[in-house]
Write a protein that holds these residues in place. Structure first.
Motif, short mmCIF file in Angstrom:
data_model
loop_
_atom_site.label_atom_id
_atom_site.label_comp_id
_atom_site.label_asym_id
_atom_site.label_seq_id
_atom_site.Cartn_x
_atom_site.Cartn_y
_atom_site.Cartn_z
N LEU A 83 56.84 104.51 58.01
CA LEU A 83 57.82 105.21 58.83
C LEU A 83 57.38 106.63 59.17
CD1 LEU A 83 60.48 104.69 60.19
CD2 LEU A 83 61.64 105.54 58.16
N ARG A 84 56.62 107.25 58.30
CA ARG A 84 56.13 108.61 58.59
C ARG A 84 55.13 108.61 59.74
NH1 ARG A 84 55.42 112.21 53.22
NH2 ARG A 84 57.53 111.92 52.46
N GLY A 85 54.41 107.53 59.91
CA GLY A 85 53.46 107.45 61.00
C GLY A 85 54.12 107.48 62.37
N LEU A 86 55.37 107.04 62.41
CA LEU A 86 56.09 107.05 63.68
C LEU A 86 56.36 108.47 64.14
CD1 LEU A 86 57.33 105.10 65.73
CD2 LEU A 86 59.46 105.28 64.48
N TRP A 87 56.58 109.38 63.21
CA TRP A 87 56.90 110.76 63.57
C TRP A 87 55.66 111.64 63.65
CZ3 TRP A 87 61.60 110.83 65.28
CH2 TRP A 87 62.54 109.97 64.75
N ARG A 88 54.68 111.38 62.79
CA ARG A 88 53.51 112.27 62.72
C ARG A 88 52.35 111.84 63.60
NH1 ARG A 88 53.29 113.57 56.27
NH2 ARG A 88 55.28 114.66 56.23
N ASP A 89 52.29 110.59 63.93
CA ASP A 89 51.20 110.07 64.73
C ASP A 89 51.48 110.31 66.22
OD1 ASP A 89 48.95 108.76 65.56
OD2 ASP A 89 49.49 106.81 64.75
N VAL A 90 50.44 110.59 66.98
CA VAL A 90 50.59 110.81 68.42
C VAL A 90 51.12 109.56 69.10
CG1 VAL A 90 49.32 111.32 70.54
CG2 VAL A 90 48.79 112.55 68.45
N ARG A 91 50.66 108.40 68.65
CA ARG A 91 51.13 107.15 69.24
C ARG A 91 52.62 106.97 69.04
NH1 ARG A 91 46.58 103.94 66.11
NH2 ARG A 91 47.62 105.18 64.54
N GLY A 92 53.10 107.30 67.86
CA GLY A 92 54.53 107.19 67.59
C GLY A 92 55.35 108.15 68.43
N GLN A 93 54.85 109.37 68.60
CA GLN A 93 55.57 110.35 69.42
C GLN A 93 55.61 109.91 70.88
OE1 GLN A 93 53.47 113.96 68.59
NE2 GLN A 93 54.26 114.10 66.50
N LEU A 94 54.51 109.35 71.37
CA LEU A 94 54.50 108.85 72.75
C LEU A 94 55.46 107.68 72.92
CD1 LEU A 94 50.67 109.01 73.50
CD2 LEU A 94 52.45 110.41 74.55
N LEU A 95 55.49 106.78 71.94
CA LEU A 95 56.40 105.64 72.03
C LEU A 95 57.85 106.09 71.97
CD1 LEU A 95 54.50 103.10 69.78
CD2 LEU A 95 54.88 102.94 72.24
N LEU A 96 58.16 107.05 71.11
CA LEU A 96 59.53 107.56 71.06
C LEU A 96 59.92 108.24 72.36
CD1 LEU A 96 59.70 108.93 67.41
CD2 LEU A 96 60.81 106.91 68.33
N ALA A 97 58.98 108.97 72.96
CA ALA A 97 59.27 109.60 74.25
C ALA A 97 59.56 108.55 75.32
CB ALA A 97 58.10 110.49 74.67
N VAL A 98 58.80 107.47 75.31
CA VAL A 98 59.02 106.40 76.30
C VAL A 98 60.38 105.75 76.09
CG1 VAL A 98 58.22 104.10 77.01
CG2 VAL A 98 56.59 105.95 76.73
N VAL A 99 60.75 105.50 74.84
CA VAL A 99 62.05 104.87 74.57
C VAL A 99 63.19 105.79 75.01
CG1 VAL A 99 63.59 104.10 72.73
CG2 VAL A 99 61.21 103.37 72.74
N VAL A 100 63.07 107.09 74.73
CA VAL A 100 64.12 108.04 75.13
C VAL A 100 64.20 108.15 76.65
CG1 VAL A 100 64.75 110.49 75.07
CG2 VAL A 100 64.10 109.32 72.97
N LEU A 101 63.05 108.25 77.32
CA LEU A 101 63.04 108.35 78.78
C LEU A 101 63.60 107.08 79.42
CD1 LEU A 101 59.61 110.08 79.32
CD2 LEU A 101 61.84 111.00 79.97
N ALA A 102 63.22 105.93 78.89
CA ALA A 102 63.73 104.67 79.45
C ALA A 102 65.23 104.56 79.21
CB ALA A 102 63.00 103.49 78.82
N GLY A 103 65.68 104.95 78.04
CA GLY A 103 67.11 104.91 77.76
C GLY A 103 67.90 105.84 78.67
N SER A 104 67.37 107.03 78.89
CA SER A 104 68.08 107.97 79.77
C SER A 104 68.10 107.47 81.22
CB SER A 104 67.46 109.36 79.70
OG SER A 104 66.17 109.36 80.29
N GLN A 105 67.02 106.85 81.63
CA GLN A 105 67.01 106.32 82.99
C GLN A 105 67.96 105.14 83.14
OE1 GLN A 105 63.15 105.48 84.58
NE2 GLN A 105 63.94 104.99 86.59
N LEU A 106 68.03 104.30 82.13
CA LEU A 106 68.97 103.17 82.20
C LEU A 106 70.42 103.66 82.13
CD1 LEU A 106 67.06 100.56 80.03
CD2 LEU A 106 67.34 100.59 82.50
#
Length: 143
Positions: A83-106
């Protein structure tokens, strides 16, 4: 240990395959629709209102699909790095940004708020996050 063993720990092949397949679908789909299909439809002579109607019906579907695929990629990343890799890893940060952007657009498409430029901005930022994610190694394949 046998002399034929290459490494002690084998990466999760199903996770790597899932990562690459979902990444290909959602990142390729975003880029293909925005930069290939819609300009080609306009170039072959379809009416601009028809192209806008096609874009208006396909983009929310593709954004929802991108949200689903990026959430699946986040699950693969959590499985490999924790779970720490989701917050500290660049890949996790990019994925979280995509989920937030997609959610806001929807949410915007559902009528929660109105913005003239947010749909285009969030779509393009999701595509750029996907491009940056393509440049990162798949989880389990780090050198």
């Amino acid at each position: 240990m046998s002399r034929f063993v290459i490494s002690d720990r084998q990466p999760a092949r199903a996770g790597i395959i899932t990562w690459q397949l979902t990444q290909t679908f959602w990142v390729g789909g975003l880029w293909l629709l925005q930069f290939m299909v819609l300009p080609a439809l306009g170039r072959i002579g379809l009416a601009p209102l028809l192209v806008e109607e096609i874009a208006g019906s396909l983009k929310p579907l593709l954004v929802g699909f991108a949200a689903f695929c990026s959430a699946l990629q986040a699950l693969v990343l959590v499985q490999v790095t924790g779970l720490r890799g989701l917050w500290r890893d660049v890949r996790g940060q990019l994925l979280l940004a995509v989920v937030v952007l997609a959610g806001s657009q929807l949410l915007m498409q559902a009528g929660w708020f109105e913005s003239l430029y947010w749909a285009s901005f969030s779509y393009l930022v999701m595509a750029l996050c996907g491009l940056m994610l393509v440049l990162q190694p798949a989880p389990g394949r780090e050198l």
